[in-house]
Scaffold this active site. Sequence first.
Site, PDB file in Angstrom:
ATOM      1  N   THR A 182       0.829  -1.217   0.000  1.00  0.00           N
ATOM      2  CA  THR A 182       0.000   0.000   0.000  1.00  0.00           C
ATOM      3  C   THR A 182       0.856   1.257   0.000  1.00  0.00           C
ATOM      4  O   THR A 182       1.998   1.231   0.471  1.00  0.00           O
ATOM      5  CB  THR A 182      -0.919  -0.005   1.249  1.00  0.00           C
ATOM      6  OG1 THR A 182      -1.414   1.311   1.480  1.00  0.00           O
ATOM      7  CG2 THR A 182      -0.183  -0.421   2.510  1.00  0.00           C
ATOM      8  N   ASP A 183       0.269   2.353  -0.488  1.00  0.00           N
ATOM      9  CA  ASP A 183       0.996   3.637  -0.438  1.00  0.00           C
ATOM     10  C   ASP A 183       1.212   4.107   0.999  1.00  0.00           C
ATOM     11  O   ASP A 183       2.038   4.982   1.253  1.00  0.00           O
ATOM     12  CB  ASP A 183       0.280   4.723  -1.265  1.00  0.00           C
ATOM     13  CG  ASP A 183      -1.140   5.038  -0.822  1.00  0.00           C
ATOM     14  OD1 ASP A 183      -1.643   4.399   0.134  1.00  0.00           O
ATOM     15  OD2 ASP A 183      -1.771   5.920  -1.449  1.00  0.00           O
ATOM     16  N   GLU A 184       0.467   3.512   1.951  1.00  0.00           N
ATOM     17  CA  GLU A 184       0.600   3.957   3.342  1.00  0.00           C
ATOM     18  C   GLU A 184       1.968   3.612   3.924  1.00  0.00           C
ATOM     19  O   GLU A 184       2.362   4.163   4.951  1.00  0.00           O
ATOM     20  CB  GLU A 184      -0.528   3.371   4.197  1.00  0.00           C
ATOM     21  CG  GLU A 184      -1.873   3.715   3.608  1.00  0.00           C
ATOM     22  CD  GLU A 184      -3.044   3.644   4.565  1.00  0.00           C
ATOM     23  OE1 GLU A 184      -2.842   3.675   5.781  1.00  0.00           O
ATOM     24  OE2 GLU A 184      -4.171   3.570   4.052  1.00  0.00           O
TER      25      GLU A 184
ATOM     26  N   TYR B 162      -1.487  -0.215  11.241  1.00  0.00           N
ATOM     27  CA  TYR B 162      -1.758  -0.877   9.965  1.00  0.00           C
ATOM     28  C   TYR B 162      -0.588  -0.673   9.000  1.00  0.00           C
ATOM     29  O   TYR B 162      -0.045  -1.640   8.442  1.00  0.00           O
ATOM     30  CB  TYR B 162      -3.054  -0.325   9.336  1.00  0.00           C
ATOM     31  CG  TYR B 162      -3.205  -0.652   7.862  1.00  0.00           C
ATOM     32  CD1 TYR B 162      -3.375  -1.971   7.445  1.00  0.00           C
ATOM     33  CD2 TYR B 162      -3.147   0.354   6.885  1.00  0.00           C
ATOM     34  CE1 TYR B 162      -3.493  -2.286   6.095  1.00  0.00           C
ATOM     35  CE2 TYR B 162      -3.280   0.046   5.531  1.00  0.00           C
ATOM     36  CZ  TYR B 162      -3.448  -1.269   5.141  1.00  0.00           C
ATOM     37  OH  TYR B 162      -3.558  -1.585   3.807  1.00  0.00           O
TER      38      TYR B 162
ATOM     39  N   LYS C  93       2.081  -3.393   7.321  1.00  0.00           N
ATOM     40  CA  LYS C  93       2.213  -3.577   5.872  1.00  0.00           C
ATOM     41  C   LYS C  93       3.659  -3.313   5.430  1.00  0.00           C
ATOM     42  O   LYS C  93       4.173  -3.978   4.524  1.00  0.00           O
ATOM     43  CB  LYS C  93       1.251  -2.647   5.116  1.00  0.00           C
ATOM     44  CG  LYS C  93      -0.223  -2.987   5.274  1.00  0.00           C
ATOM     45  CD  LYS C  93      -0.609  -4.342   4.704  1.00  0.00           C
ATOM     46  CE  LYS C  93      -0.517  -4.412   3.183  1.00  0.00           C
ATOM     47  NZ  LYS C  93      -0.992  -5.731   2.677  1.00  0.00           N
TER      48      LYS C  93
HETATM   49  P1  NAD Z   1     -10.449  -6.342   2.937  1.00  0.00           P
HETATM   50  O1  NAD Z   1     -10.358  -6.024   4.383  1.00  0.00           O
HETATM   51  O2  NAD Z   1     -11.684  -6.000   2.190  1.00  0.00           O
HETATM   52  O3  NAD Z   1     -10.192  -7.911   2.722  1.00  0.00           O
HETATM   53  C1  NAD Z   1      -9.195  -8.610   3.392  1.00  0.00           C
HETATM   54  C2  NAD Z   1      -9.443 -10.096   3.165  1.00  0.00           C
HETATM   55  O4  NAD Z   1      -8.405 -10.827   3.838  1.00  0.00           O
HETATM   56  C3  NAD Z   1     -10.773 -10.593   3.740  1.00  0.00           C
HETATM   57  O5  NAD Z   1     -11.387 -11.443   2.808  1.00  0.00           O
HETATM   58  C4  NAD Z   1     -10.360 -11.341   5.003  1.00  0.00           C
HETATM   59  O6  NAD Z   1     -11.262 -12.373   5.359  1.00  0.00           O
HETATM   60  C5  NAD Z   1      -9.012 -11.892   4.579  1.00  0.00           C
HETATM   61  N1  NAD Z   1      -8.143 -12.198   5.735  1.00  0.00           N
HETATM   62  C6  NAD Z   1      -7.884 -11.404   6.798  1.00  0.00           C
HETATM   63  N2  NAD Z   1      -7.057 -12.042   7.653  1.00  0.00           N
HETATM   64  C7  NAD Z   1      -6.766 -13.243   7.083  1.00  0.00           C
HETATM   65  C8  NAD Z   1      -5.947 -14.324   7.477  1.00  0.00           C
HETATM   66  N3  NAD Z   1      -5.256 -14.301   8.637  1.00  0.00           N
HETATM   67  N4  NAD Z   1      -5.878 -15.387   6.674  1.00  0.00           N
HETATM   68  C9  NAD Z   1      -6.576 -15.446   5.511  1.00  0.00           C
HETATM   69  N5  NAD Z   1      -7.382 -14.450   5.088  1.00  0.00           N
HETATM   70  C10 NAD Z   1      -7.458 -13.348   5.873  1.00  0.00           C
HETATM   71  O7  NAD Z   1      -9.175  -5.669   2.301  1.00  0.00           O
HETATM   72  P2  NAD Z   1      -8.935  -5.000   0.863  1.00  0.00           P
HETATM   73  O8  NAD Z   1      -9.294  -3.580   0.954  1.00  0.00           O
HETATM   74  O9  NAD Z   1      -9.510  -5.860  -0.175  1.00  0.00           O
HETATM   75  O10 NAD Z   1      -7.346  -5.065   0.799  1.00  0.00           O
HETATM   76  C11 NAD Z   1      -6.692  -6.188   0.192  1.00  0.00           C
HETATM   77  C12 NAD Z   1      -5.200  -5.947   0.218  1.00  0.00           C
HETATM   78  O11 NAD Z   1      -4.888  -4.749  -0.481  1.00  0.00           O
HETATM   79  C13 NAD Z   1      -4.624  -5.786   1.621  1.00  0.00           C
HETATM   80  O12 NAD Z   1      -3.369  -6.419   1.664  1.00  0.00           O
HETATM   81  C14 NAD Z   1      -4.469  -4.289   1.773  1.00  0.00           C
HETATM   82  O13 NAD Z   1      -3.442  -3.968   2.681  1.00  0.00           O
HETATM   83  C15 NAD Z   1      -4.126  -3.888   0.357  1.00  0.00           C
HETATM   84  N6  NAD Z   1      -4.484  -2.519  -0.034  1.00  0.00           N
HETATM   85  C16 NAD Z   1      -5.755  -2.056   0.167  1.00  0.00           C
HETATM   86  C17 NAD Z   1      -6.084  -0.766  -0.271  1.00  0.00           C
HETATM   87  C18 NAD Z   1      -7.488  -0.226  -0.115  1.00  0.00           C
HETATM   88  O14 NAD Z   1      -7.718   0.933  -0.451  1.00  0.00           O
HETATM   89  N7  NAD Z   1      -8.459  -1.002   0.331  1.00  0.00           N
HETATM   90  C19 NAD Z   1      -5.122   0.019  -0.887  1.00  0.00           C
HETATM   91  C20 NAD Z   1      -3.834  -0.498  -1.073  1.00  0.00           C
HETATM   92  C21 NAD Z   1      -3.534  -1.773  -0.653  1.00  0.00           C
HETATM   93  P1  TYD Z   2      -9.979   5.266   4.766  1.00  0.00           P
HETATM   94  O1  TYD Z   2     -10.977   4.849   3.744  1.00  0.00           O
HETATM   95  O2  TYD Z   2     -10.081   4.737   6.151  1.00  0.00           O
HETATM   96  O3  TYD Z   2      -8.566   4.995   4.124  1.00  0.00           O
HETATM   97  P2  TYD Z   2      -7.072   5.397   4.668  1.00  0.00           P
HETATM   98  O4  TYD Z   2      -7.167   5.896   6.042  1.00  0.00           O
HETATM   99  O5  TYD Z   2      -6.416   4.083   4.614  1.00  0.00           O
HETATM  100  O6  TYD Z   2      -6.567   6.395   3.701  1.00  0.00           O
HETATM  101  O7  TYD Z   2     -10.023   6.858   4.888  1.00  0.00           O
HETATM  102  C1  TYD Z   2      -9.826   7.675   3.759  1.00  0.00           C
HETATM  103  C2  TYD Z   2      -9.730   9.107   4.251  1.00  0.00           C
HETATM  104  O8  TYD Z   2     -10.986   9.489   4.837  1.00  0.00           O
HETATM  105  C3  TYD Z   2      -8.695   9.282   5.343  1.00  0.00           C
HETATM  106  O9  TYD Z   2      -8.072  10.561   5.193  1.00  0.00           O
HETATM  107  C4  TYD Z   2      -9.502   9.252   6.616  1.00  0.00           C
HETATM  108  C5  TYD Z   2     -10.824   9.876   6.193  1.00  0.00           C
HETATM  109  N1  TYD Z   2     -11.988   9.381   6.942  1.00  0.00           N
HETATM  110  C6  TYD Z   2     -12.872  10.284   7.519  1.00  0.00           C
HETATM  111  O10 TYD Z   2     -12.696  11.513   7.436  1.00  0.00           O
HETATM  112  N2  TYD Z   2     -13.940   9.803   8.206  1.00  0.00           N
HETATM  113  C7  TYD Z   2     -14.171   8.469   8.338  1.00  0.00           C
HETATM  114  O11 TYD Z   2     -15.171   8.086   8.999  1.00  0.00           O
HETATM  115  C8  TYD Z   2     -13.265   7.542   7.718  1.00  0.00           C
HETATM  116  C9  TYD Z   2     -13.480   6.057   7.827  1.00  0.00           C
HETATM  117  C10 TYD Z   2     -12.192   8.048   7.020  1.00  0.00           C
END
Ligand code: NAD
Ligand code: TYD
Length: 347
Positions: free
Chosen positions: A130-132, A155, A159
């Site tokens: 992730t970019d985080e 988090y 990561k």
């Molecule tokens: P999500 O929370 O929607 O899904 C996570 C999945 O992982 C779920 O299906 C959960 O059941 C499974 N899981 C959790 N713990 C587990 C374990 N111990 N063993 C097996 N399965 C497990 O997450 P997402 O938003 O789809 O993110 C997927 C990946 O992409 C993650 O690695 C996250 O860090 C990365 N990512 C997410 C974003 C975003 O904006 N959502 C951005 C960049 C990277």
């Molecule tokens: P989020 O979707 O939690 O992603 P991330 O924190 O991983 O970037 O949040 C996106 C942005 O929105 C982040 O700057 C936090 C803000 N945010 C709120 O202002 N209110 C909320 O209730 C949530 C969940 C996020």
Amino acid sequence: MTRTGPQNLLVTGGCGFIGSNFVRYWLEQHPESRVVVYDKLTYAGRKENLHNLWGSSYLSLVVGDIGDMDLVRRTCQENGIDLIVNFAAETHVDQSILGPLVFTDTNVRGTHVLLEVARELGIRLHHISTDEVYGHIRDGHQSVETDELAPRSPYAASKAAADQLVQAYAITYGLPVTITRGANNVGPYQYPEKAVPLFSTNAILGEPLPVYGDGKQMRDYAHVYDHCTGIETVLLRGEIGQVYNVGTGREMTNLEMVDLVLETLGKDHSLVKHVADRPGHDRRYSMNVEKLRALGWEPKYDPRQAVAEAAKWYEGNRWWWEPIRSGEFREYYNRQYAERLAGAAQQ
Ligand code: NAD
Ligand code: TYD
């Protein structure tokens, strides 16, 4: 040059938001592949995210923890896995502030177990980062893949640790790995704890939209479809051992995102409530995505289209999120927001 694509994929976290979008996309584009989804089915892992695909002989599900080495090994051996794509993770910053240890268990140790099995069986591993991991980014800079990692939330730290373990396995053992670092994704099937689905579903329900602090934090809201095509590009044409950023390269403030959600859904701005900020809230994420573009990849959606499309999806798919919102999510929501919203009302 395009390599022959992998045939048997283990997609960990394939029942989550991005994982399920990836599985759907991959099977459409590569109908000759077989996909084994390996998922613990936490609150965020939902079988219904792949509702219309179960029953296909090209897709199967193993319910398990990525930290369970025996089960991961057996699943890989029994299915002739030649590629692990690791989406499995605990993924929400606010949850990591409330209860951080499980983030280390899954994101760090779980990824480590996958690396060990991949090393033992000689399997390529692609890791979703992730970019985080870059931390918050000063104005005028866009993170490039060689920037130092400076995570600031539990988090992001978990990561970053996983990302570095994956790189260490490439260096130490020559394990064939690739990494993508994604921007904030939006789109179908995103659990409504994240900002865009939370704000969309709250707006539809006429509930307040809790904006943290001044709402001027900046994010690159990228459509999950473009993340999937970015991962596919790296799987087929990326250089082994390399890291690739995946995003649009353009940010907007959270206030702009909220306005767009409200405008798309035809809801009033009076729903916006500024509430107590998230501790350690990263002010800005921004990535340079030229390295991935150089492989011939282009995002299809700009950030405004991505957010608007996502909001419309929640409007049209209440069947998916209403059961979530009325279930255990409620408990989390109250814990996270009740005091904040009460505080906002007194301002
Ligand atoms: P999500 O929370 O929607 O899904 C996570 C999945 O992982 C779920 O299906 C959960 O059941 C499974 N899981 C959790 N713990 C587990 C374990 N111990 N063993 C097996 N399965 C497990 O997450 P997402 O938003 O789809 O993110 C997927 C990946 O992409 C993650 O690695 C996250 O860090 C990365 N990512 C997410 C974003 C975003 O904006 N959502 C951005 C960049 C990277
Ligand atoms: P989020 O979707 O939690 O992603 P991330 O924190 O991983 O970037 O949040 C996106 C942005 O929105 C982040 O700057 C936090 C803000 N945010 C709120 O202002 N209110 C909320 O209730 C949530 C969940 C996020």
